[in-house]
Design a protein around this motif. Structure first.
Motif, PDB file in Angstrom:
ATOM      1  N   ALA A  14       0.871  -1.182   0.000  1.00  0.00           N
ATOM      2  CA  ALA A  14       0.000   0.000   0.000  1.00  0.00           C
ATOM      3  C   ALA A  14       0.902   1.223   0.000  1.00  0.00           C
ATOM      4  O   ALA A  14       2.025   1.177   0.526  1.00  0.00           O
ATOM      5  CB  ALA A  14      -0.913   0.005   1.225  1.00  0.00           C
ATOM      6  N   THR A  15       0.458   2.297  -0.604  1.00  0.00           N
ATOM      7  CA  THR A  15       1.261   3.523  -0.624  1.00  0.00           C
ATOM      8  C   THR A  15       0.368   4.718  -0.317  1.00  0.00           C
ATOM      9  O   THR A  15      -0.836   4.683  -0.551  1.00  0.00           O
ATOM     10  CB  THR A  15       1.949   3.755  -1.999  1.00  0.00           C
ATOM     11  N   THR A  16       0.998   5.764   0.212  1.00  0.00           N
ATOM     12  CA  THR A  16       0.244   6.996   0.445  1.00  0.00           C
ATOM     13  C   THR A  16       1.171   8.185   0.342  1.00  0.00           C
ATOM     14  O   THR A  16       2.395   8.049   0.456  1.00  0.00           O
ATOM     15  CB  THR A  16      -0.442   6.982   1.833  1.00  0.00           C
ATOM     16  N   SER A  17       0.591   9.348   0.122  1.00  0.00           N
ATOM     17  CA  SER A  17       1.354  10.595   0.131  1.00  0.00           C
ATOM     18  C   SER A  17       0.805  11.467   1.240  1.00  0.00           C
ATOM     19  O   SER A  17      -0.381  11.789   1.255  1.00  0.00           O
ATOM     20  CB  SER A  17       1.231  11.303  -1.225  1.00  0.00           C
ATOM     21  N   ASP A  51      -5.857   4.145  -7.171  1.00  0.00           N
ATOM     22  CA  ASP A  51      -6.978   4.943  -6.657  1.00  0.00           C
ATOM     23  C   ASP A  51      -7.839   4.181  -5.648  1.00  0.00           C
ATOM     24  O   ASP A  51      -8.982   4.566  -5.415  1.00  0.00           O
ATOM     25  CB  ASP A  51      -7.845   5.475  -7.808  1.00  0.00           C
ATOM     26  N   ILE A  52      -7.305   3.087  -5.074  1.00  0.00           N
ATOM     27  CA  ILE A  52      -8.021   2.446  -3.963  1.00  0.00           C
ATOM     28  C   ILE A  52      -7.849   3.342  -2.737  1.00  0.00           C
ATOM     29  O   ILE A  52      -6.721   3.694  -2.369  1.00  0.00           O
ATOM     30  CB  ILE A  52      -7.476   1.027  -3.687  1.00  0.00           C
ATOM     31  N   LYS A  53      -8.964   3.725  -2.123  1.00  0.00           N
ATOM     32  CA  LYS A  53      -8.931   4.784  -1.114  1.00  0.00           C
ATOM     33  C   LYS A  53      -8.614   4.292   0.299  1.00  0.00           C
ATOM     34  O   LYS A  53      -8.106   5.041   1.117  1.00  0.00           O
ATOM     35  CB  LYS A  53     -10.287   5.504  -1.051  1.00  0.00           C
ATOM     36  N   LYS A  54      -8.976   3.017   0.595  1.00  0.00           N
ATOM     37  CA  LYS A  54      -8.814   2.539   1.969  1.00  0.00           C
ATOM     38  C   LYS A  54      -8.075   1.221   2.013  1.00  0.00           C
ATOM     39  O   LYS A  54      -8.254   0.381   1.114  1.00  0.00           O
ATOM     40  CB  LYS A  54     -10.193   2.355   2.621  1.00  0.00           C
ATOM     41  N   VAL A  74      -1.039  12.537  10.368  1.00  0.00           N
ATOM     42  CA  VAL A  74      -0.724  11.666  11.515  1.00  0.00           C
ATOM     43  C   VAL A  74      -1.696  10.491  11.564  1.00  0.00           C
ATOM     44  O   VAL A  74      -1.298   9.341  11.780  1.00  0.00           O
ATOM     45  CB  VAL A  74      -0.775  12.476  12.833  1.00  0.00           C
ATOM     46  N   GLU A  75      -2.970  10.791  11.328  1.00  0.00           N
ATOM     47  CA  GLU A  75      -3.995   9.741  11.356  1.00  0.00           C
ATOM     48  C   GLU A  75      -3.704   8.683  10.289  1.00  0.00           C
ATOM     49  O   GLU A  75      -3.745   7.479  10.549  1.00  0.00           O
ATOM     50  CB  GLU A  75      -5.349  10.410  11.091  1.00  0.00           C
ATOM     51  N   VAL A  76      -3.411   9.135   9.072  1.00  0.00           N
ATOM     52  CA  VAL A  76      -3.133   8.189   7.984  1.00  0.00           C
ATOM     53  C   VAL A  76      -1.880   7.382   8.291  1.00  0.00           C
ATOM     54  O   VAL A  76      -1.848   6.156   8.110  1.00  0.00           O
ATOM     55  CB  VAL A  76      -2.972   8.942   6.636  1.00  0.00           C
ATOM     56  N   LEU A  77      -0.839   8.057   8.789  1.00  0.00           N
ATOM     57  CA  LEU A  77       0.415   7.355   9.085  1.00  0.00           C
ATOM     58  C   LEU A  77       0.196   6.292  10.161  1.00  0.00           C
ATOM     59  O   LEU A  77       0.683   5.156  10.041  1.00  0.00           O
ATOM     60  CB  LEU A  77       1.480   8.363   9.522  1.00  0.00           C
ATOM     61  N   ASP A  82      -0.603   0.607  11.846  1.00  0.00           N
ATOM     62  CA  ASP A  82      -1.444  -0.435  12.441  1.00  0.00           C
ATOM     63  C   ASP A  82      -1.732  -1.577  11.468  1.00  0.00           C
ATOM     64  O   ASP A  82      -2.060  -2.684  11.887  1.00  0.00           O
ATOM     65  CB  ASP A  82      -2.793   0.162  12.893  1.00  0.00           C
ATOM     66  N   ASN A  83      -1.657  -1.296  10.180  1.00  0.00           N
ATOM     67  CA  ASN A  83      -2.086  -2.293   9.190  1.00  0.00           C
ATOM     68  C   ASN A  83      -0.971  -2.836   8.312  1.00  0.00           C
ATOM     69  O   ASN A  83      -1.228  -3.705   7.467  1.00  0.00           O
ATOM     70  CB  ASN A  83      -3.182  -1.693   8.291  1.00  0.00           C
ATOM     71  N   CYS A  84       0.236  -2.312   8.466  1.00  0.00           N
ATOM     72  CA  CYS A  84       1.357  -2.751   7.609  1.00  0.00           C
ATOM     73  C   CYS A  84       2.411  -3.460   8.454  1.00  0.00           C
ATOM     74  O   CYS A  84       2.796  -2.959   9.516  1.00  0.00           O
ATOM     75  CB  CYS A  84       2.008  -1.567   6.908  1.00  0.00           C
ATOM     76  N   LYS A  85       2.877  -4.575   7.950  1.00  0.00           N
ATOM     77  CA  LYS A  85       3.939  -5.305   8.657  1.00  0.00           C
ATOM     78  C   LYS A  85       5.216  -4.467   8.688  1.00  0.00           C
ATOM     79  O   LYS A  85       5.872  -4.354   9.710  1.00  0.00           O
ATOM     80  CB  LYS A  85       4.173  -6.627   7.928  1.00  0.00           C
TER      81      LYS A  85
END
Ligand code: SF4
Length: 190
Positions: A14-17, A51-54, A74-77, A82-85
């Motif tokens: 998963a990736t995020t900016s 474009d998968i949002k969650k 902070v919330e996203v990080l 919590d969800n990434c190994k």
């Protein structure tokens, strides 16, 4: 007939900016046709690329672009943690705050006044001198934080952005459990 429990599932990425410019994601796309190989090796969950949002399932590798400048970052990080190994800080903004951290020498008030009242790009556009303060807007942090000051980060990929070859080398090494190759020739800091 094969027992489905013996079929090894692909690692999930998963990736995020966060406070980033998406340049690190663009560099990932710069691996060009190797993106097809990557798609063979992994499955992508939440990412601007698809474009998968969650996040929808346990993730093996979470790639983070950008540091944290507001409460939403902070919330996203923390959600990624919590969800990434494994969490990977990708690029200087995630590792050190990067360009957004230039505001760390100023107060929040000074930043807002520059952004909404004083900068040349807003001259004539905000005659009423409004600085947005709606409750629904993320709250600005007192400064821009690198990701490892908010949550535990497992790996760091330097560069602004990291070169595509470096991203490819490190990602495939993480996925395959091998050692990265000659990284120094593909480091880039400018
Ligand atoms: Fe953009 Fe560079 Fe920050 Fe990546 S490290 S988000 S390319 S400014």
């Amino acid at each position: 007939m094969k027992n489905s429990s013996h079929i090894k599932s692909k690692p999930v990425i998963a990736t995020t900016s966060l406070a980033g410019c998406f340049g690190c994601h663009m560099s990932l796309l710069d691996i060009d046709e190797r993106i097809l190989q990557l798609a063979e090796l992994v499955e992508f969950d939440k990412s601007p690329i698809n474009d998968i949002k969650k996040i929808s399932r346990p993730v093996d590798f979470g790639l983070i672009e950008g540091g944290c400048c507001n409460s939403e970052n902070v919330e996203v990080l923390r959600h990624f943690r919590d969800n990434c190994k494994y969490l990977v800080s990708v690029g200087e903004c995630a590792m050190m705050g990067g360009l957004p951290a230039m505001r760390n020498q100023l107060s929040i008030r000074e930043c807002l006044e520059e952004a909404y009242l004083n900068s040349p790009s807003v001259q004539g556009c905000n005659e009423e001198g409004i600085i947005p303060s709606d409750d629904e807007l993320p709250i600005l942090l007192n400064k821009v934080y690198p990701c490892h000051e908010i949550v535990k980060i497992d790996y760091f990929i330097p560069g602004c952005p990291p070169r595509a070859d470096l991203l490819w080398d490190v990602l495939t090494s993480l996925i395959l459990g091998t050692s990265p190759k000659d990284q120094y020739s593909v480091f880039k800091y400018d």
